[in-house]
Write an enzyme that holds these catalytic residues in place. Structure first.
Site, PDB file in Angstrom:
ATOM      1  N   LYS A  78      -8.163  -4.955   9.750  1.00 21.81           N
ATOM      2  CA  LYS A  78      -7.927  -3.564   9.349  1.00 21.81           C
ATOM      3  C   LYS A  78      -7.007  -2.878  10.360  1.00 21.81           C
ATOM      4  O   LYS A  78      -7.103  -3.137  11.568  1.00 21.81           O
ATOM      5  CB  LYS A  78      -9.284  -2.841   9.277  1.00 21.81           C
ATOM      6  N   SER A 158     -12.984   3.672   3.628  1.00 24.72           N
ATOM      7  CA  SER A 158     -11.609   3.647   4.106  1.00 24.72           C
ATOM      8  C   SER A 158     -11.059   2.216   4.222  1.00 24.72           C
ATOM      9  O   SER A 158      -9.861   2.027   4.343  1.00 24.72           O
ATOM     10  CB  SER A 158     -11.537   4.324   5.471  1.00 24.72           C
ATOM     11  N   SER A 182     -17.709   3.092   4.904  1.00 21.34           N
ATOM     12  CA  SER A 182     -16.360   2.552   4.684  1.00 21.34           C
ATOM     13  C   SER A 182     -16.255   1.032   4.632  1.00 21.34           C
ATOM     14  O   SER A 182     -15.176   0.507   4.384  1.00 21.34           O
ATOM     15  CB  SER A 182     -15.405   3.078   5.762  1.00 21.34           C
TER      16      SER A 182
END
Length: 495
Positions: A78, A158, A182
């Site tokens: 990420k 997210s 998330s």
């Protein structure tokens, strides 16, 4: 073996050990899948040179017989994790061009274990969002579709790029972070597994901060066994992170027996929300029946302060965000706005932050600054912290009464279309976190397991919440649930 990118971590590891496949072959298969999937906008910084170099090194290591479980396995990282020499922007314009000279502890541990980094994954800007629509790179897109409808759906947020990439088989697994859901919400939206470990189990060092008392890294994988393998490599004490706990990391995979006889699973009455879709209600009831059939005892429980969790979270998280994001001012970090003749330092700060931060980040920074201001600190921030303590105590009381894990829905709905939730009412988007934020406020481990499809053919997930530091037991309960649910659906390839 064809379609190597479709393997999970455990299958690929076993094939590598048997010499049936090499890490270079696995990596090349994933790199091709990534190049063919630009329509998903999941990978935003591709690193094929680094990937192939690490894959070759991993093959040597496997040959030498010195290889941990993650060795040679291609994964995505990420964009919130700092990776040395590779853009690490937290999906924000303000960090454009930032290439760290250091590696986050978690990504370093994965690299040390021989994992192969394929590139950086899309996300909501500074991890603020539930739909991956606040990214400077543009929206990440779910590989799933509603029936024959070709509307683009959100992979959740997210960690939307991570969820999309794992679900579409662009990588074998990915890192995510979870501040209010998330990891678990995007995992549920895309039919994969995602675990948020206990706060302090994974180091936060080198991960761009959103809300420091809530953020926690975790793996996003194709199944529970893979989550156990990857989580073990990500955990461990880190002296560079003062919130990291000095606890031994067990072999989580060895704890996956599937035997949950006599375990007590709590069903909290407060999670039965008004207007909850019948499909979610049914999935939850079915999940409880599956666990009961596996030998667990189902117990109705109460977590009385649940209704205050979202308001408390949306005071605490923005407050910590406004403090953490104060450093991005165009002086110490990030890009600096073009200044006009005669502009001073105040104008530089204002223009840089107005230009560098997107609307959602600006909104949360303003809320956070407001609740921390002198006149409102007690009315909002301190009150929210007291509520947080009560929420934490609700869980402590339930676990003290002998409950081993808690079963809830992971999300209040299946994935929705990109652009369907308008910016006019941000609260609608915030309600996506209704089942997940309590876990972050209490610092507990939580896992989302895919358990069924809705009538439009979209995945739905169930969440299990565990005792603090008891990820092994939680993973085993999730393993039993996964085995009973038998979820094997994959998105049809359209990209």
């Amino acid at each position: 073996m064809s379609d190597l990118n479709k393997l999970g971590l455990a299958e690929a590891r076993d094939a590598l050990r048997k010499g049936e496949v090499t890490s270079v072959e696995l990596t090349e298969s994933c790199l091709k899948a990534i190049d063919d999937a630009d329509a998903l906008n999941a990978f935003v910084h591709k690193t094929p040179e680094i990937a192939l170099e690490r894959a070759k090194a991993a093959d040597e290591r496997i040959k030498a017989g010195d290889a941990p479980s993650m060795c040679g396995l291609p994964i995505g990282i990420k964009d919130l994790f700092c990776t040395k020499g590779v853009p690490s922007q937290a999906a924000s314009k303000i960090l454009e061009g930032f290439k760290p000279e250091y590696e986050s502890t978690v990504s370093q541990q994965l690299a040390d274990a021989g994992a192969v980094m394929l590139g950086k994954l899309n996300m909501d800007e500074f991890a603020m969002g539930s739909s991956n629509e606040t990214s400077v790179y543009g929206n990440a897109v779910s590989p799933w579709r509603r029936g024959n409808d070709d509307a683009q759906l959100t992979p959740g947020g997210s960690s939307g790029g991570s969820a999309s990439a794992v679900s579409a088989d662009l990588c074998l697994a990915a890192t995510g972070t979870d501040t209010g859901g998330s990891i678990r919400q995007p995992a549920a939206f895309t039919g994969i597994t995602g675990i948020k470990p206990t706060y302090g189990r994974c180091s936060r060092w080198g991960i761009v901060a959103f809300a420091s008392s809530l953020d926690q890294a975790g793996p996003m994988t194709k199944d529970v066994r893979d989550a156990a393998i990857m989580l073990e490599a990500m955990c461990g004490h880190d002296p560079k992170d003062s919130t990291s706990t000095e606890l031994a990391v067990p072999n989580f995979e060895a704890m996956l027996t599937g035997d949950i006889k006599g375990k007590k699973i709590g069903i909290p009455k407060e999670y039965r929300m008004d207007g909850m879709p019948a499909e979610i209600e049914k999935l939850w009831a079915d999940g409880a029946e599956m666990l009961k059939a596996a030998g667990a005892e189902i117990v109705d429980i109460s977590l009385p302060h649940t209704k205050y969790a979202l308001p408390a979270y949306y005071v605490i998280a923005p407050a910590e965000a406004s403090s953490n994001l104060a450093r991005y001012d165009g002086v110490r970090y990030g890009r600096r706005a073009q200044l006009a003749q005669g502009d001073g330092i105040t104008e530089m700060y204002e223009k840089t932050r107005a230009e560098g931060f997107g609307h959602e980040v600006q909104r949360r920074v303003m809320i956070g600054t407001y609740v921390l201001s002198a006149g409102f600190y007690d009315a909002y921030y301190n009150r929210a912290r007291r509520v947080r303590t009560l929420i934490k105590k609700d869980f402590e009381d339930v676990f003290a009464a002998g409950i081993d894990a808690i079963l809830t829905p992971a999300t209040p709905s299946a994935s929705f279309g990109l652009g369907e939730m308008t910016e006019a009412d941000p609260v609608q988007m915030y309600l996506n976190d209704v089942f997940t934020v309590t876990v972050n406020l209490a610092g507990l481990p939580g896992i989302s397991v895919p358990a069924g499809l809705d009538k439009q053919g979209l995945p739905l997930g169930l969440q299990l919440i565990g005792r603090p530091w008891d990820e092994g037991d939680l993973l085993n309960t999730a393993y039993a649930l996964e085995s009973a649910a038998g979820f094997v659906a994959k998105p049809g390839k359209w990209w």
